[in-house]
Design a protein around this motif. Structure first.
Motif, PDB file in Angstrom:
ATOM      1  N   ASP A   1       0.849  -1.196   0.000  1.00  0.00           N
ATOM      2  CA  ASP A   1       0.000   0.000   0.000  1.00  0.00           C
ATOM      3  C   ASP A   1       0.881   1.240   0.000  1.00  0.00           C
ATOM      4  O   ASP A   1       2.077   1.175   0.283  1.00  0.00           O
ATOM      5  CB  ASP A   1      -0.899   0.003   1.233  1.00  0.00           C
ATOM      6  N   GLU A   2       0.308   2.371  -0.345  1.00  0.00           N
ATOM      7  CA  GLU A   2       1.005   3.648  -0.247  1.00  0.00           C
ATOM      8  C   GLU A   2       0.035   4.681   0.276  1.00  0.00           C
ATOM      9  O   GLU A   2      -1.186   4.500   0.198  1.00  0.00           O
ATOM     10  CB  GLU A   2       1.603   4.072  -1.581  1.00  0.00           C
ATOM     11  N   LEU A   3       0.569   5.742   0.848  1.00  0.00           N
ATOM     12  CA  LEU A   3      -0.284   6.801   1.372  1.00  0.00           C
ATOM     13  C   LEU A   3      -1.045   7.478   0.242  1.00  0.00           C
ATOM     14  O   LEU A   3      -0.556   7.570  -0.890  1.00  0.00           O
ATOM     15  CB  LEU A   3       0.547   7.833   2.135  1.00  0.00           C
ATOM     16  N   LEU A   4      -2.238   7.942   0.569  1.00  0.00           N
ATOM     17  CA  LEU A   4      -3.048   8.666  -0.410  1.00  0.00           C
ATOM     18  C   LEU A   4      -2.361   9.981  -0.773  1.00  0.00           C
ATOM     19  O   LEU A   4      -1.609  10.548   0.025  1.00  0.00           O
ATOM     20  CB  LEU A   4      -4.435   8.951   0.169  1.00  0.00           C
ATOM     21  N   HIS A   5      -2.651  10.473  -1.966  1.00  0.00           N
ATOM     22  CA  HIS A   5      -2.063  11.724  -2.452  1.00  0.00           C
ATOM     23  C   HIS A   5      -3.170  12.750  -2.674  1.00  0.00           C
ATOM     24  O   HIS A   5      -4.142  12.467  -3.387  1.00  0.00           O
ATOM     25  CB  HIS A   5      -1.321  11.502  -3.775  1.00  0.00           C
ATOM     26  N   VAL A   6      -3.012  13.918  -2.069  1.00  0.00           N
ATOM     27  CA  VAL A   6      -3.981  14.999  -2.246  1.00  0.00           C
ATOM     28  C   VAL A   6      -4.061  15.358  -3.722  1.00  0.00           C
ATOM     29  O   VAL A   6      -3.046  15.475  -4.407  1.00  0.00           O
ATOM     30  CB  VAL A   6      -3.597  16.228  -1.393  1.00  0.00           C
ATOM     31  N   GLY A   7      -5.291  15.515  -4.228  1.00  0.00           N
ATOM     32  CA  GLY A   7      -5.531  15.864  -5.623  1.00  0.00           C
ATOM     33  C   GLY A   7      -5.797  14.659  -6.510  1.00  0.00           C
ATOM     34  O   GLY A   7      -6.294  14.809  -7.620  1.00  0.00           O
TER      35      GLY A   7
ATOM     36  N   ILE B   1      -9.970  -0.094   3.300  1.00  0.00           N
ATOM     37  CA  ILE B   1      -9.514  -1.472   3.385  1.00  0.00           C
ATOM     38  C   ILE B   1      -8.106  -1.481   2.782  1.00  0.00           C
ATOM     39  O   ILE B   1      -7.908  -1.060   1.640  1.00  0.00           O
ATOM     40  CB  ILE B   1     -10.469  -2.426   2.635  1.00  0.00           C
ATOM     41  N   PRO B   2      -7.095  -1.908   3.558  1.00  0.00           N
ATOM     42  CA  PRO B   2      -5.708  -1.798   3.101  1.00  0.00           C
ATOM     43  C   PRO B   2      -5.440  -2.494   1.762  1.00  0.00           C
ATOM     44  O   PRO B   2      -6.028  -3.525   1.446  1.00  0.00           O
ATOM     45  CB  PRO B   2      -4.907  -2.473   4.221  1.00  0.00           C
ATOM     46  N   VAL B   3      -4.566  -1.914   1.004  1.00  0.00           N
ATOM     47  CA  VAL B   3      -4.002  -2.396  -0.265  1.00  0.00           C
ATOM     48  C   VAL B   3      -5.022  -2.368  -1.398  1.00  0.00           C
ATOM     49  O   VAL B   3      -4.825  -1.695  -2.394  1.00  0.00           O
ATOM     50  CB  VAL B   3      -3.363  -3.780  -0.137  1.00  0.00           C
ATOM     51  N   HIS B   4      -6.133  -3.086  -1.262  1.00  0.00           N
ATOM     52  CA  HIS B   4      -7.087  -3.205  -2.363  1.00  0.00           C
ATOM     53  C   HIS B   4      -8.223  -2.184  -2.278  1.00  0.00           C
ATOM     54  O   HIS B   4      -9.033  -2.089  -3.196  1.00  0.00           O
ATOM     55  CB  HIS B   4      -7.654  -4.626  -2.400  1.00  0.00           C
ATOM     56  N   GLY B   5      -8.271  -1.414  -1.204  1.00  0.00           N
ATOM     57  CA  GLY B   5      -9.364  -0.475  -1.004  1.00  0.00           C
ATOM     58  C   GLY B   5      -9.053   0.956  -1.396  1.00  0.00           C
ATOM     59  O   GLY B   5      -9.857   1.851  -1.144  1.00  0.00           O
ATOM     60  N   ASP B   6      -7.909   1.186  -2.017  1.00  0.00           N
ATOM     61  CA  ASP B   6      -7.556   2.546  -2.457  1.00  0.00           C
ATOM     62  C   ASP B   6      -6.778   2.460  -3.757  1.00  0.00           C
ATOM     63  O   ASP B   6      -5.573   2.604  -3.787  1.00  0.00           O
ATOM     64  CB  ASP B   6      -6.775   3.307  -1.376  1.00  0.00           C
ATOM     65  N   ILE B   7      -7.488   2.232  -4.837  1.00  0.00           N
ATOM     66  CA  ILE B   7      -6.866   2.065  -6.152  1.00  0.00           C
ATOM     67  C   ILE B   7      -6.865   3.419  -6.862  1.00  0.00           C
ATOM     68  O   ILE B   7      -7.920   3.988  -7.142  1.00  0.00           O
ATOM     69  CB  ILE B   7      -7.624   1.017  -7.001  1.00  0.00           C
ATOM     70  N   ARG B   8      -5.659   3.906  -7.148  1.00  0.00           N
ATOM     71  CA  ARG B   8      -5.550   5.209  -7.817  1.00  0.00           C
ATOM     72  C   ARG B   8      -6.018   5.083  -9.256  1.00  0.00           C
ATOM     73  O   ARG B   8      -5.676   4.151  -9.967  1.00  0.00           O
ATOM     74  CB  ARG B   8      -4.102   5.707  -7.786  1.00  0.00           C
ATOM     75  N   LEU B   9      -6.807   6.052  -9.685  1.00  0.00           N
ATOM     76  CA  LEU B   9      -7.345   6.049 -11.068  1.00  0.00           C
ATOM     77  C   LEU B   9      -6.577   7.020 -11.950  1.00  0.00           C
ATOM     78  O   LEU B   9      -5.984   7.942 -11.528  1.00  0.00           O
ATOM     79  CB  LEU B   9      -8.828   6.433 -11.053  1.00  0.00           C
TER      80      LEU B   9
END
Length: 151
Positions: A118-124, A143-151
């Motif tokens: 996982d990586e930290l979210l990025h503003v913007g 949800i770690p790893v699979h719950g924050d997919i960057r588009l």
């Protein structure tokens, strides 16, 4: 200057240069430490979209608009972000919500307590989020790893 003296002076120059480089190398900053990672296990395979959908309270597309800060509730550092919900896939979220993510930054700005992969979210940035809601804390935890997919 004789050839022997030139050769001797050249050798001394190389030795002095090598010593200087060695001293300078000792003064160079150390390479940055990699983020500290946390190994997690789950009772279901969250890489499976169906399992992820069943596990999540909410699935949505949103844009991170601000980093609110971080806290430690005794399970490691967590970061909180404002996220503007753009499209709901599961649940009924709208507007700007607080999203919580495991992991944060230490005093030197290095990522810590991040789940492996996982990586930290990025503003913007826009993400597809899968979250669980905490009534106790009033935020939606990614949800770690699979719950924050960057588009």
């Amino acid at each position: 200057m004789s050839a022997a003296r030139r050769s001797s002076a050249l050798r001394r120059g190389h030795v002095c240069g090598a010593l200087l480089l060695g001293l300078l190398a000792g003064c160079a900053p150390a390479p940055p430490e990699p983020p500290s990672r946390v190994a997690l296990t789950f009772p279901v395979d969250l890489s499976d979209p169906a399992a992820l959908t069943r596990t999540a309270d909410d699935l949505f597309v949103g844009r991170v608009t601000a980093r609110r800060g971080q806290s430690d509730r005794g399970i490691g550092i967590e970061s909180q972000y404002d996220v503007r919900v753009e499209h709901t896939l599961k649940g009924s979220l709208t507007g700007v919500i607080v999203v919580n993510q495991q992991g944060g930054l230490d005093a030197d700005g290095r990522a810590v307590d991040l789940p492996e992969g996982d990586e930290l979210l990025h503003v913007g940035e826009r993400y597809r989020f899968a979250t669980r809601y905490s009534t106790r804390w009033g935020f939606h935890t990614v949800i770690p790893v699979h719950g924050d997919i960057r588009l």
